[in-house]
Every structure is written in structure tokens, then in C-alpha cells.
Motif scaffolding. Sequence first.
Motif, PDB file in Angstrom:
ATOM      1  N   MET A   1     -47.748 -63.342-124.981  1.00 41.06           N
ATOM      2  CA  MET A   1     -46.253 -64.484-124.540  1.00 41.06           C
ATOM      3  C   MET A   1     -45.965 -63.800-123.399  1.00 41.06           C
ATOM      4  SD  MET A   1     -44.444 -66.058-125.666  1.00 41.06           S
ATOM      5  CE  MET A   1     -45.039 -66.446-127.663  1.00 41.06           C
ATOM      6  N   ALA A   2     -45.589 -64.551-122.608  1.00 37.90           N
ATOM      7  CA  ALA A   2     -45.156 -63.571-121.276  1.00 37.90           C
ATOM      8  C   ALA A   2     -43.165 -63.264-121.401  1.00 37.90           C
ATOM      9  CB  ALA A   2     -44.639 -65.305-120.134  1.00 37.90           C
ATOM     10  N   ASP A   3     -43.262 -62.687-120.896  1.00 41.53           N
ATOM     11  CA  ASP A   3     -42.048 -61.408-120.420  1.00 41.53           C
ATOM     12  C   ASP A   3     -40.872 -62.431-120.136  1.00 41.53           C
ATOM     13  OD1 ASP A   3     -39.972 -60.668-120.097  1.00 41.53           O
ATOM     14  OD2 ASP A   3     -40.436 -59.293-118.542  1.00 41.53           O
ATOM     15  N   PRO A   4     -40.309 -63.281-121.095  1.00 46.07           N
ATOM     16  CA  PRO A   4     -38.425 -63.928-121.392  1.00 46.07           C
ATOM     17  C   PRO A   4     -37.786 -63.646-119.898  1.00 46.07           C
ATOM     18  CG  PRO A   4     -38.451 -62.262-122.745  1.00 46.07           C
ATOM     19  CD  PRO A   4     -39.582 -61.629-122.369  1.00 46.07           C
ATOM     20  N   GLN A   5     -37.251 -62.481-119.062  1.00 49.72           N
ATOM     21  CA  GLN A   5     -36.908 -62.186-118.671  1.00 49.72           C
ATOM     22  C   GLN A   5     -37.731 -62.123-117.237  1.00 49.72           C
ATOM     23  OE1 GLN A   5     -34.335 -60.802-118.943  1.00 49.72           O
ATOM     24  NE2 GLN A   5     -34.366 -60.844-121.312  1.00 49.72           N
ATOM     25  N   ARG A   6     -38.926 -62.607-117.108  1.00 50.87           N
ATOM     26  CA  ARG A   6     -39.117 -62.564-115.035  1.00 50.87           C
ATOM     27  C   ARG A   6     -38.586 -63.809-114.780  1.00 50.87           C
ATOM     28  NH1 ARG A   6     -44.375 -65.603-115.093  1.00 50.87           N
ATOM     29  NH2 ARG A   6     -45.463 -66.941-117.153  1.00 50.87           N
ATOM     30  N   THR A   7     -39.359 -64.138-113.605  1.00 52.89           N
ATOM     31  CA  THR A   7     -39.347 -65.980-113.349  1.00 52.89           C
ATOM     32  C   THR A   7     -40.289 -66.543-113.180  1.00 52.89           C
ATOM     33  OG1 THR A   7     -37.204 -65.268-111.397  1.00 52.89           O
ATOM     34  CG2 THR A   7     -38.315 -66.473-111.033  1.00 52.89           C
ATOM     35  N   ILE A   8     -40.216 -67.699-113.668  1.00 50.04           N
ATOM     36  CA  ILE A   8     -41.353 -69.145-113.821  1.00 50.04           C
ATOM     37  C   ILE A   8     -41.487 -69.344-112.625  1.00 50.04           C
ATOM     38  CG2 ILE A   8     -42.046 -70.505-115.682  1.00 50.04           C
ATOM     39  CD1 ILE A   8     -41.666 -69.185-117.194  1.00 50.04           C
ATOM     40  N   THR A   9     -42.705 -69.758-111.878  1.00 52.29           N
ATOM     41  CA  THR A   9     -43.163 -69.857-110.914  1.00 52.29           C
ATOM     42  C   THR A   9     -43.700 -71.501-110.670  1.00 52.29           C
ATOM     43  OG1 THR A   9     -44.782 -68.952-110.214  1.00 52.29           O
ATOM     44  CG2 THR A   9     -43.010 -68.216-108.890  1.00 52.29           C
ATOM     45  N   LEU A  10     -43.262 -72.112-110.192  1.00 54.14           N
ATOM     46  CA  LEU A  10     -43.329 -73.516-110.702  1.00 54.14           C
ATOM     47  C   LEU A  10     -43.351 -74.815-109.147  1.00 54.14           C
ATOM     48  CD1 LEU A  10     -41.075 -76.281-111.812  1.00 54.14           C
ATOM     49  CD2 LEU A  10     -40.285 -73.415-111.830  1.00 54.14           C
ATOM     50  N   ILE A  11     -44.381 -76.073-108.930  1.00 49.93           N
ATOM     51  CA  ILE A  11     -44.132 -77.184-107.972  1.00 49.93           C
ATOM     52  C   ILE A  11     -43.906 -78.112-108.111  1.00 49.93           C
ATOM     53  CG2 ILE A  11     -45.677 -75.167-105.963  1.00 49.93           C
ATOM     54  CD1 ILE A  11     -48.368 -76.928-106.738  1.00 49.93           C
ATOM     55  N   VAL A  12     -43.594 -78.795-107.294  1.00 53.78           N
ATOM     56  CA  VAL A  12     -43.336 -80.274-107.951  1.00 53.78           C
ATOM     57  C   VAL A  12     -43.934 -81.079-107.793  1.00 53.78           C
ATOM     58  CG1 VAL A  12     -41.906 -82.194-108.281  1.00 53.78           C
ATOM     59  CG2 VAL A  12     -40.871 -79.544-108.732  1.00 53.78           C
ATOM     60  N   VAL A  13     -45.556 -82.329-108.238  1.00 55.49           N
ATOM     61  CA  VAL A  13     -45.690 -83.206-107.641  1.00 55.49           C
ATOM     62  C   VAL A  13     -45.564 -84.315-108.486  1.00 55.49           C
ATOM     63  CG1 VAL A  13     -48.337 -83.939-106.820  1.00 55.49           C
ATOM     64  CG2 VAL A  13     -47.644 -81.373-107.462  1.00 55.49           C
ATOM     65  N   ASP A  14     -44.686 -85.246-107.027  1.00 63.17           N
ATOM     66  CA  ASP A  14     -44.395 -86.703-107.927  1.00 63.17           C
ATOM     67  C   ASP A  14     -44.268 -87.680-106.272  1.00 63.17           C
ATOM     68  OD1 ASP A  14     -42.434 -88.750-108.132  1.00 63.17           O
ATOM     69  OD2 ASP A  14     -42.842 -87.367-110.145  1.00 63.17           O
TER      70      ASP A  14
END
Length: 215
Positions: A1-14
Motif C-alpha cells: 500500500m502506498a504512503d497516503p501522505q506521499r505526492t502521486i505524480t501523473l501525466i495526462v495523455v489526451d
Amino acid sequence: MADPQRTITLIVVDDHPVVRDGLRGMFDSAPGFEVLGEAADGVAGVDLATRLDPDVVLMDLRMPGGGGVDAIAELTRRGARSKVLVLTTYDTDSDTLPAIEAGATGYLLKDAPREELFTAVRAAADGRTVLSPAVASRLVSRVRTPAAAREEPLSAREREVLALVAKGTPNRGIAAELFISEATVKTHLTHLYAKLGVKDRAAAVAVAYDRGILG
């Protein structure tokens, strides 16, 4: 399970700038997320994901210049760490099952509420299969067959395999977890697919939840 406090990085492809802007604004305004970049087609998305290594890729399916299914398959082939969450416009989209088969962690509809989308991205970052209720219902109705109506019970081992599939565990990881070979994992998957009347991992998870096999 990921740390709920960490920042999740993402990219958007559309391929629609308005969609990209809307998603970026939504995630930039919410704590715990960081949008690293955007791409307008699948080819550029693969390049961006390879360079930036985000936790999650939000992927459209139908884009000129490179569709989402091919992009997902390429990321899977490259062994990318990023989890792909498909955002599709229609729950009847014929590309949806191929996208899951290509390696997507799950999919949602673009009209999903903000909080549902945030929850889905967090779940995808953890490697969990993500199916919005509307899409799961549609998926279940599409994969049902007369053979499935008999609902042959799954063996204890098949249930173990299915539970790990629901967590997003790849075949290699399932084999290691259960101390069996990858070939045996594939055999168990073939048998449970037949018993559930489905053809792929996401459909198996959807039907299993629908029948109460997975809680």
C-alpha cells in the motif's frame, strides 16, 4: 500500500486541449497530486512516461497520431513502472477490453466525479484494478455467456490467484507469492476465465465482485 501522505505524480495523455487543461487544473488544485506533463497522442505519451516516470498515466483511448491501446501495450512491453488509468468517454467503447488486455490498471468514464477520479488515481498508484461502477456493470453485462450462468465454483487456488489479480499483481508476482510457476498461474487463469465466462483479467475481477466472490 502506498504512503497516503506521499505526492502521486501523473501525466495526462489526451488529444483534446480542453480535457488536458481541465484534468491538470483539477489535480493541481488537490493536495497529494502533481501533474508532471501532458501529451496529445499515444506516441508522445509513451515518450513522456518513459522520460518522466510518473506513478500514473491518465490515458485517452482514441487519439489521432497514436491511440491509447497501442501506447499501453508499448509501455507494458518496456516494463514501465507507471500504472495506466484509462479515461474513456463511452462505457460501450470497444477499445476498453483491449486496453485492459494491453496492460491498463483500469478505466473510468470522463464524467466521473472529482473524488471518484482522485480515489481511482490513488488506487491505480497502488497497483489496484480500478473499475468505475458504471463501467463495471457494463463490462459484466458484456462478458456474460450462457456457460457462465452455471457458475461453476472456483477452487481455493483459483480464488487465491483471482485475489492477487484484483490487486494488480502480474503473473510473475503471483507465481512468486504462491510458490508456483508462471505456467501454472496461466493454467489457473485459463480455468477461472472459463468458469466465470470471461476472456481477460479485468472482466474476471468485475464478474467476481458482481458475484460476491471477491469482497
